[in-house]
Design a protein around this motif. Sequence first.
Motif, PDB file in Angstrom:
ATOM      1  N   CYS A   1       0.842  -1.211   0.000  1.00  0.00           N
ATOM      2  CA  CYS A   1       0.000   0.000   0.000  1.00  0.00           C
ATOM      3  C   CYS A   1       0.873   1.254   0.000  1.00  0.00           C
ATOM      4  CB  CYS A   1      -0.921   0.015   1.208  1.00  0.00           C
ATOM      5  SG  CYS A   1      -1.874   1.538   1.302  1.00  0.00           S
ATOM      6  N   PRO A   2       0.812   2.072  -1.047  1.00  0.00           N
ATOM      7  CA  PRO A   2       1.667   3.248  -1.112  1.00  0.00           C
ATOM      8  C   PRO A   2       1.302   4.308  -0.069  1.00  0.00           C
ATOM      9  CG  PRO A   2       0.723   2.750  -3.260  1.00  0.00           C
ATOM     10  CD  PRO A   2      -0.012   1.944  -2.257  1.00  0.00           C
TER      11      PRO A   2
ATOM     12  N   THR B   1       0.008   3.563   2.946  1.00  0.00           N
ATOM     13  CA  THR B   1       0.074   2.917   4.267  1.00  0.00           C
ATOM     14  C   THR B   1      -1.219   3.137   5.057  1.00  0.00           C
ATOM     15  OG1 THR B   1       2.366   3.643   4.164  1.00  0.00           O
ATOM     16  CG2 THR B   1       1.743   2.382   6.074  1.00  0.00           C
TER      17      THR B   1
ATOM     18  N   CYS C   1       1.386   5.361  -6.533  1.00  0.00           N
ATOM     19  CA  CYS C   1       2.761   5.815  -6.800  1.00  0.00           C
ATOM     20  C   CYS C   1       3.765   5.038  -5.952  1.00  0.00           C
ATOM     21  CB  CYS C   1       2.885   7.299  -6.498  1.00  0.00           C
ATOM     22  SG  CYS C   1       4.535   7.937  -6.778  1.00  0.00           S
TER      23      CYS C   1
ATOM     24  N   GLY D   1       5.348   6.248  -2.376  1.00  0.00           N
ATOM     25  CA  GLY D   1       4.719   5.960  -1.090  1.00  0.00           C
ATOM     26  C   GLY D   1       5.305   4.715  -0.449  1.00  0.00           C
ATOM     27  N   VAL D   2       5.482   3.674  -1.258  1.00  0.00           N
ATOM     28  CA  VAL D   2       6.025   2.414  -0.735  1.00  0.00           C
ATOM     29  C   VAL D   2       7.474   2.623  -0.286  1.00  0.00           C
ATOM     30  CG1 VAL D   2       6.413  -0.021  -1.221  1.00  0.00           C
ATOM     31  CG2 VAL D   2       4.542   1.176  -2.353  1.00  0.00           C
TER      32      VAL D   2
ATOM     33  N   LYS E   1       7.711   4.476   2.927  1.00  0.00           N
ATOM     34  CA  LYS E   1       7.325   3.609   4.018  1.00  0.00           C
ATOM     35  C   LYS E   1       8.480   2.690   4.414  1.00  0.00           C
ATOM     36  CE  LYS E   1       4.427   0.405   2.830  1.00  0.00           C
ATOM     37  NZ  LYS E   1       3.117  -0.167   2.532  1.00  0.00           N
TER      38      LYS E   1
END
Lengths: 75, 257
Positions: free
Chosen positions: A62-63, A65, B35, B38-39, B42
């Motif tokens: 999940c980009p 989060t 996108c 984001g990963v 994280k």
Amino acid sequence: MAKFKGAIVVETEKCKGCSLCVVACPTGVIELARDVNAKGYHYAYMANPDACIGCSSCGLVCPDTVITVYRTKAS
Amino acid sequence: MTATTEINKIINEDNLVYKKTNLLLDNEMHYCPGCTHGVIHKVIAEVIDEMDIQNETIGVSPVGCSVLAYNYIDIDWQEAAHGRAPALATATSRLMPEKYVFTYQGDGDLASIGCAEIIHACNRGENIVVFFVNNAIYGMTGGQMAPTTLEGQVTATTPYGRNTALNGHTMKITEMIALLPGTRYVTRQSAETPAAVRKLKKAVRKAFENTTEKKGLSFIEIVGTCSSGWKLTPTQSNEWMKENMFPFYQLGTLKDE
């Protein structure tokens, strides 16, 4: 039967409906909702909760989060 | 027992297996749906959290989509001029050698505008970590051709596909950098599947751990997607990336000394 039972909680207002979790889920638990959030995105939800094994695949990809994953041993 | 009550029983703190790390702030990310940034944010945040180096880490954010990275990860940040993140990181790590310094750059920032900076920083063997996010396009400005754009790839500035006779050849910057003696760890990863994310996390951790040994620069390229620039859905983008980018930008570790 699966050894583990899982469940996810999606922060629906932050979900952007990219559906990467839908593809990543090995047991086909997640789908995009027909409803939309305040931003107009079809958010992810547990369409098939019984199949969830709490593997965290959705959370990992999940980009934004927005997914929290819980897991317990199946009774 | 109904399904809902059963789920409610599973959802409690004792059964928690995955949640957002505290290092990721609550700000909603400005990135497009799906996108890769984001990963990657994280993963970096999780590694910093697990290594417990939040107070010792300084990030340098680039110009590009990830310019606002400092809004999302709760560490010290600096904002560099376009492409100059490695120069700023050099100064930071030399002045504060005990800190973990990293730059986070896209392909427009690192491979095009900041090409000289990154090559010299790598050649000097600065004690920093570089994250290079390669999505083969200029995402923020509207999907123009980048040096990393594949041959034949349609972008806003190459509407008939990239023509190597006119636009030059696709640049494999990571292979170039692996040749330089100043680099210690050079690897190319991706983040499209859970397995890839786990591998990326291991690589990020290794890169940060290398910093303590002060034996050279660690460089991680992450092949990512740009669904807006590529004009595809996020899931189609991942498929396109697997079909077109992975054969050219082959994943794996190029150098590990």
